[in-house]
Design a protein around this motif. Structure first.
Motif, PDB file in Angstrom:
ATOM      1  N   MET A 157       0.845  -1.256   0.000  1.00 60.41           N
ATOM      2  CA  MET A 157      -0.092  -0.182   0.015  1.00 60.41           C
ATOM      3  C   MET A 157       1.003   1.356   0.102  1.00 60.41           C
ATOM      4  O   MET A 157       1.994   1.246   0.731  1.00 60.41           O
ATOM      5  CB  MET A 157      -0.863  -0.208   1.247  1.00 60.41           C
ATOM      6  CG  MET A 157      -1.895   1.348   1.453  1.00 60.41           C
ATOM      7  SD  MET A 157      -2.863   1.172   2.626  1.00 60.41           S
ATOM      8  CE  MET A 157      -4.254   0.278   1.703  1.00 60.41           C
ATOM      9  N   LEU A 158       0.363   2.096  -0.936  1.00 59.32           N
ATOM     10  CA  LEU A 158       1.444   3.336  -0.971  1.00 59.32           C
ATOM     11  C   LEU A 158       1.434   4.268   0.251  1.00 59.32           C
ATOM     12  O   LEU A 158       2.552   4.773   0.607  1.00 59.32           O
ATOM     13  CB  LEU A 158       0.625   4.353  -2.146  1.00 59.32           C
ATOM     14  CG  LEU A 158       1.459   5.376  -2.606  1.00 59.32           C
ATOM     15  CD1 LEU A 158       2.590   5.303  -3.167  1.00 59.32           C
ATOM     16  CD2 LEU A 158       0.521   6.271  -3.463  1.00 59.32           C
ATOM     17  N   ILE A 159       0.462   4.429   1.215  1.00 61.64           N
ATOM     18  CA  ILE A 159       0.294   5.109   2.385  1.00 61.64           C
ATOM     19  C   ILE A 159       1.411   4.270   3.357  1.00 61.64           C
ATOM     20  O   ILE A 159       2.618   4.857   3.836  1.00 61.64           O
ATOM     21  CB  ILE A 159      -0.840   4.937   3.104  1.00 61.64           C
ATOM     22  CG1 ILE A 159      -1.935   5.792   2.003  1.00 61.64           C
ATOM     23  CG2 ILE A 159      -0.661   5.650   4.345  1.00 61.64           C
ATOM     24  CD1 ILE A 159      -1.370   7.210   1.716  1.00 61.64           C
ATOM     25  N   VAL A 160       1.483   3.277   3.499  1.00 63.44           N
ATOM     26  CA  VAL A 160       2.517   2.501   4.388  1.00 63.44           C
ATOM     27  C   VAL A 160       3.857   2.470   3.868  1.00 63.44           C
ATOM     28  O   VAL A 160       4.867   2.729   4.601  1.00 63.44           O
ATOM     29  CB  VAL A 160       2.114   0.896   4.269  1.00 63.44           C
ATOM     30  CG1 VAL A 160       2.995   0.140   5.177  1.00 63.44           C
ATOM     31  CG2 VAL A 160       0.658   0.765   4.976  1.00 63.44           C
ATOM     32  N   MET A 220     -13.341  16.373  12.048  1.00 60.38           N
ATOM     33  CA  MET A 220     -12.414  17.228  12.558  1.00 60.38           C
ATOM     34  C   MET A 220     -11.763  18.124  11.373  1.00 60.38           C
ATOM     35  O   MET A 220     -11.160  19.063  11.582  1.00 60.38           O
ATOM     36  CB  MET A 220     -11.345  16.681  13.530  1.00 60.38           C
ATOM     37  CG  MET A 220     -10.794  17.685  14.248  1.00 60.38           C
ATOM     38  SD  MET A 220     -10.320  16.903  15.947  1.00 60.38           S
ATOM     39  CE  MET A 220      -9.138  18.040  16.460  1.00 60.38           C
ATOM     40  N   THR A 221     -11.888  17.845  10.249  1.00 61.08           N
ATOM     41  CA  THR A 221     -11.109  18.321   9.306  1.00 61.08           C
ATOM     42  C   THR A 221     -11.625  19.816   8.975  1.00 61.08           C
ATOM     43  O   THR A 221     -10.814  20.675   8.925  1.00 61.08           O
ATOM     44  CB  THR A 221     -11.443  17.716   7.826  1.00 61.08           C
ATOM     45  OG1 THR A 221     -10.907  16.275   8.058  1.00 61.08           O
ATOM     46  CG2 THR A 221     -10.557  18.289   6.822  1.00 61.08           C
ATOM     47  N   ASP A 271      -5.901  12.787   8.944  1.00 64.23           N
ATOM     48  CA  ASP A 271      -7.285  12.520   8.875  1.00 64.23           C
ATOM     49  C   ASP A 271      -7.591  11.298   9.069  1.00 64.23           C
ATOM     50  O   ASP A 271      -6.973  10.267   8.994  1.00 64.23           O
ATOM     51  CB  ASP A 271      -7.930  13.398   7.587  1.00 64.23           C
ATOM     52  CG  ASP A 271      -7.627  12.658   6.400  1.00 64.23           C
ATOM     53  OD1 ASP A 271      -7.227  11.342   6.330  1.00 64.23           O
ATOM     54  OD2 ASP A 271      -8.131  13.169   5.403  1.00 64.23           O
ATOM     55  N   ASN A 272      -8.812  11.016   9.492  1.00 60.19           N
ATOM     56  CA  ASN A 272      -9.408   9.504   9.704  1.00 60.19           C
ATOM     57  C   ASN A 272      -9.891   9.054   8.461  1.00 60.19           C
ATOM     58  O   ASN A 272     -10.726   8.106   8.536  1.00 60.19           O
ATOM     59  CB  ASN A 272     -10.444   9.474  10.801  1.00 60.19           C
ATOM     60  CG  ASN A 272     -11.578  10.466  10.280  1.00 60.19           C
ATOM     61  OD1 ASN A 272     -11.750  10.927   9.327  1.00 60.19           O
ATOM     62  ND2 ASN A 272     -12.842  10.324  11.221  1.00 60.19           N
ATOM     63  N   PHE A 273      -9.308   9.306   7.357  1.00 60.98           N
ATOM     64  CA  PHE A 273      -9.888   8.708   5.963  1.00 60.98           C
ATOM     65  C   PHE A 273      -9.553   7.027   6.168  1.00 60.98           C
ATOM     66  O   PHE A 273      -8.412   6.768   6.558  1.00 60.98           O
ATOM     67  CB  PHE A 273      -9.130   9.397   5.025  1.00 60.98           C
ATOM     68  CG  PHE A 273      -9.246   8.524   3.519  1.00 60.98           C
ATOM     69  CD1 PHE A 273     -10.339   8.580   2.830  1.00 60.98           C
ATOM     70  CD2 PHE A 273      -8.074   7.937   2.928  1.00 60.98           C
ATOM     71  CE1 PHE A 273     -10.520   7.955   1.694  1.00 60.98           C
ATOM     72  CE2 PHE A 273      -8.174   7.217   1.976  1.00 60.98           C
ATOM     73  CZ  PHE A 273      -9.523   7.180   1.097  1.00 60.98           C
ATOM     74  N   SER A 274     -10.446   6.292   5.640  1.00 59.43           N
ATOM     75  CA  SER A 274     -10.510   4.823   5.875  1.00 59.43           C
ATOM     76  C   SER A 274      -9.215   4.237   5.175  1.00 59.43           C
ATOM     77  O   SER A 274      -9.062   3.265   5.482  1.00 59.43           O
ATOM     78  CB  SER A 274     -11.813   4.249   5.330  1.00 59.43           C
ATOM     79  OG  SER A 274     -11.984   4.600   3.987  1.00 59.43           O
ATOM     80  N   PHE A 294      -4.457   9.869  14.635  1.00 56.37           N
ATOM     81  CA  PHE A 294      -5.583  10.160  13.758  1.00 56.37           C
ATOM     82  C   PHE A 294      -6.456  11.195  14.302  1.00 56.37           C
ATOM     83  O   PHE A 294      -6.675  11.419  15.583  1.00 56.37           O
ATOM     84  CB  PHE A 294      -6.398   9.054  13.514  1.00 56.37           C
ATOM     85  CG  PHE A 294      -5.537   7.942  12.711  1.00 56.37           C
ATOM     86  CD1 PHE A 294      -5.398   8.079  11.199  1.00 56.37           C
ATOM     87  CD2 PHE A 294      -4.601   7.157  13.259  1.00 56.37           C
ATOM     88  CE1 PHE A 294      -4.910   7.086  10.577  1.00 56.37           C
ATOM     89  CE2 PHE A 294      -3.995   6.236  12.614  1.00 56.37           C
ATOM     90  CZ  PHE A 294      -3.913   6.237  11.234  1.00 56.37           C
ATOM     91  N   PHE A 295      -6.942  12.091  13.581  1.00 56.68           N
ATOM     92  CA  PHE A 295      -7.980  12.888  13.820  1.00 56.68           C
ATOM     93  C   PHE A 295      -9.345  12.295  14.232  1.00 56.68           C
ATOM     94  O   PHE A 295      -9.608  11.248  13.520  1.00 56.68           O
ATOM     95  CB  PHE A 295      -8.472  13.862  12.860  1.00 56.68           C
ATOM     96  CG  PHE A 295      -7.375  15.071  12.422  1.00 56.68           C
ATOM     97  CD1 PHE A 295      -6.427  15.664  13.414  1.00 56.68           C
ATOM     98  CD2 PHE A 295      -6.921  15.360  11.062  1.00 56.68           C
ATOM     99  CE1 PHE A 295      -5.619  16.575  13.297  1.00 56.68           C
ATOM    100  CE2 PHE A 295      -5.989  16.410  10.883  1.00 56.68           C
ATOM    101  CZ  PHE A 295      -5.018  16.857  11.793  1.00 56.68           C
TER     102      PHE A 295
END
Length: 131
Positions: free
Chosen positions: A1-4, A49-50, A26-29, A44-45
């Motif tokens: 996964m790109l984020i990891v 909260m954004t 942010d708390n994006f899934s 994580f927010f």
């Protein structure tokens, strides 16, 4: 996964420079926390909260400064092309656009960015929960 993969690289960079930081996300899934970094604390927010941490009115000032510098660069480029006798003075390639964007971002002052973030008062919110 790109984020990891990005987080691993970033954590390694922080480790090599002996920095410990807190990364607010942010708390994006799609932001799945499967990697446990050593030098990056990921927080994580809370949901919804954004709008609190990214108030449009204040951060819009940073965007406005960036756009103003970019437009200035674009106009200078068009003037140069006109003086060289070019007919399509408003045509630029991707590299030229990226270089203009980099130059524009370099001219957005740290004072402008700090001023805009100070208006959000997020620093007060974070220090309240960190201590």
């Amino acid at each position: 996964m790109l984020i990891v993969r990005w987080l691993k690289k970033f954590d390694l960079k922080m480790h090599c420079s002996n920095h410990h930081i807190c990364l607010l996300v942010d708390n994006f899934s799609g932001h799945i926390d499967t990697y446990q970094p050593t030098n990056v604390q990921v927080e994580f927010f809370e949901p919804n909260m954004t709008s609190f941490v990214q108030p449009y009115d204040y951060l819009n000032s940073i965007i406005h400064c960036f756009k103003a510098f970019y437009c200035q660069n674009f106009c200078w480029c068009a003037i140069d092309l006109d003086e060289l006798g070019e007919h399509n003075i408003d045509k630029i390639n991707i590299l030229e656009g990226i270089m203009m964007a980099q130059h524009a971002w370099d001219h957005v002052s740290l004072a402008t960015i700090k001023h805009c973030w100070n208006h959000t008062q997020i620093q007060l919110y974070i220090s309240f929960f960190m201590w």
